[in-house]
Design a protein around this motif. Structure first.
Motif, PDB file in Angstrom:
ATOM      1  N   ARG A   1       0.824  -1.274   0.179  1.00 14.09           N
ATOM      2  CA  ARG A   1      -0.070  -0.020  -0.221  1.00 14.09           C
ATOM      3  C   ARG A   1       1.015   1.141  -0.009  1.00 14.09           C
TER       4      ARG A   1
ATOM      5  N   GLY B   1       2.105   1.727  -3.353  1.00 13.11           N
ATOM      6  CA  GLY B   1       1.007   2.211  -4.085  1.00 13.11           C
ATOM      7  C   GLY B   1       0.626   3.482  -4.099  1.00 13.11           C
TER       8      GLY B   1
ATOM      9  N   VAL C   1       2.668   5.630  -6.231  1.00 13.99           N
ATOM     10  CA  VAL C   1       2.287   5.532  -7.594  1.00 13.99           C
ATOM     11  C   VAL C   1       1.102   6.529  -7.796  1.00 13.99           C
ATOM     12  N   ALA C   2       0.167   6.417  -6.892  1.00 13.92           N
ATOM     13  CA  ALA C   2      -1.115   7.217  -6.887  1.00 13.92           C
ATOM     14  C   ALA C   2      -0.476   8.852  -6.821  1.00 13.92           C
TER      15      ALA C   2
ATOM     16  N   GLY D   1       4.753   2.541 -12.346  1.00 11.06           N
ATOM     17  CA  GLY D   1       5.316   1.717 -11.515  1.00 11.06           C
ATOM     18  C   GLY D   1       6.338   2.169 -10.292  1.00 11.06           C
TER      19      GLY D   1
ATOM     20  N   GLY E   1       4.118  -1.179  -6.748  1.00 16.07           N
ATOM     21  CA  GLY E   1       2.898  -0.760  -6.984  1.00 16.07           C
ATOM     22  C   GLY E   1       2.704  -0.516  -8.440  1.00 16.07           C
ATOM     23  N   ASP E   2       1.525  -0.619  -8.957  1.00 14.55           N
ATOM     24  CA  ASP E   2       1.603  -0.442 -10.351  1.00 14.55           C
ATOM     25  C   ASP E   2      -0.127  -0.012 -10.709  1.00 14.55           C
ATOM     26  N   SER E   3      -0.009   1.241 -11.544  1.00 15.52           N
ATOM     27  CA  SER E   3      -1.243   1.617 -11.802  1.00 15.52           C
ATOM     28  C   SER E   3      -1.233   2.450 -13.137  1.00 15.52           C
TER      29      SER E   3
ATOM     30  N   ALA F   1      -2.706  -6.951 -10.389  1.00 11.04           N
ATOM     31  CA  ALA F   1      -3.203  -5.824 -11.043  1.00 11.04           C
ATOM     32  C   ALA F   1      -4.281  -6.039 -12.010  1.00 11.04           C
TER      33      ALA F   1
ATOM     34  N   HIS G   1      -5.180  -0.889 -11.569  1.00 13.13           N
ATOM     35  CA  HIS G   1      -5.096  -0.748 -10.237  1.00 13.13           C
ATOM     36  C   HIS G   1      -4.566  -2.024  -9.558  1.00 13.13           C
ATOM     37  N   THR G   2      -3.484  -1.749  -8.638  1.00 10.51           N
ATOM     38  CA  THR G   2      -3.209  -2.929  -7.876  1.00 10.51           C
ATOM     39  C   THR G   2      -4.066  -3.208  -6.577  1.00 10.51           C
TER      40      THR G   2
ATOM     41  N   THR H   1      -3.684   1.115  -4.693  1.00  6.61           N
ATOM     42  CA  THR H   1      -2.975   2.197  -5.677  1.00  6.61           C
ATOM     43  C   THR H   1      -4.085   3.421  -5.663  1.00  6.61           C
TER      44      THR H   1
END
Length: 269
Positions: A25, A28, A31-32, A108, A116-118, A217, A251-252, A264
């Motif tokens: 998190r 994430g 990333v956000a 990412g 994290g990946d979004s 993801a 979103h992850t 994310t």
């Protein structure tokens, strides 16, 4: 980001502890925040290289490392896919955004060893109604898939939810969206791409059973025309064969006893 097709079905899917999911998190959130910064900068006259520079600086300022830079030789910190580019677009100073463009930004980050990946699709200036609908249909399909990320379900329950929502959006919009079959979601954790590969189409009730502690993801891609794709000579950028525009949302998501936990999402969400 690229999901390598060498992922072998049937291998073990990693199950994380609550503490490990909390570490994911934290990644994430990096990333956000990065995607939020990119969204603020993305406007007519800005190059995708400038977006990439901002993204890398934001990630590194958070004490994290870009997941994508150097991954199998990828030269940038984000994928910036404009208009007919579906995924894996390489940022460039020559790619300058213009009014009416649609750009998908995939990002990412690695923080304390966790990924994290979004991805988001951004509207540049005033886009056409058809392009707006395309992006919204893809986003709608992503959220339908996320809702299906539940303990006790099967992997392809997610695929079916994504597919169903995408096709319903097409019916609602009075058109048929192209479905991308070669690329999809994936497991994620201490590596960016892990078991399992998550197709965006499929019959429900197949594949491994989902358990609390797994992380996936969820990333649908749709086009405004055909689902046929072509990889360009740069070895990364994937485009629509018919030149139609594309959208990509991701979103992850972690599986918990209480339902899906979107790792994310921005903090205020």
């Amino acid at each position: 980001m690229r999901v390598l097709q060498v992922l072998r079905r049937g291998r073990m899917i990693e199950v994380k502890t609550r503490g490990e999911l909390e570490a994911m998190r934290a990644a994430g959130l990096v990333v956000a925040r990065t995607l939020a910064a990119v969204r603020e900068l993305a406007r007519p006259g800005v190059s995708t290289a400038e977006l990439d520079e901002l993204a890398e600086q934001t990630i590194r300022d958070a004490g994290a490392v870009p997941s994508f830079k150097g991954y199998h030789g990828f030269p940038a910190s984000i994928c910036a896919s404009v208009n007919e580019q579906i995924v894996h677009g390489i940022p460039s100073a020559k790619q300058v955004l213009a009014d009416g463009d649609l750009i998908s930004v995939d990002c990412g980050a690695i923080l304390d060893g966790w990924h994290g990946d979004s991805a988001v699709t951004l509207e540049i200036g005033e886009v056409s109604e058809k392009d707006r609908q395309l992006s919204e249909a893809t986003k709608r399909a992503m959220w339908a898939g996320i809702e299906a990320v539940r303990a006790g379900s099967r992997l392809t329950d997610i695929s079916f939810a994504v597919q169903t929502a995408a096709r319903q959006a097409g019916e609602d919009d009075g058109r048929e969206y192209g479905e991308i079959l070669e690329y999809g979601g994936h497991g994620i954790g201490r590596q960016m791409h892990m078991e399992p590969f998550l197709p965006n189409v499929g019959k429900p009730g197949k594949g491994p059973r989902l358990k609390p502690g797994m992380a996936l993801a969820v990333e649908p891609m749709l086009t405004g025309g055909s689902g046929e794709t072509l990889e360009l000579e740069d070895g990364w950028t994937v485009v629509t064969i018919d030149g139609s525009r594309a959208a990509h949302w991701e979103h992850t998501v972690a599986i918990t006893e209480d339902g899906p936990w979107v790792l994310t999402l921005p903090e205020e969400s």
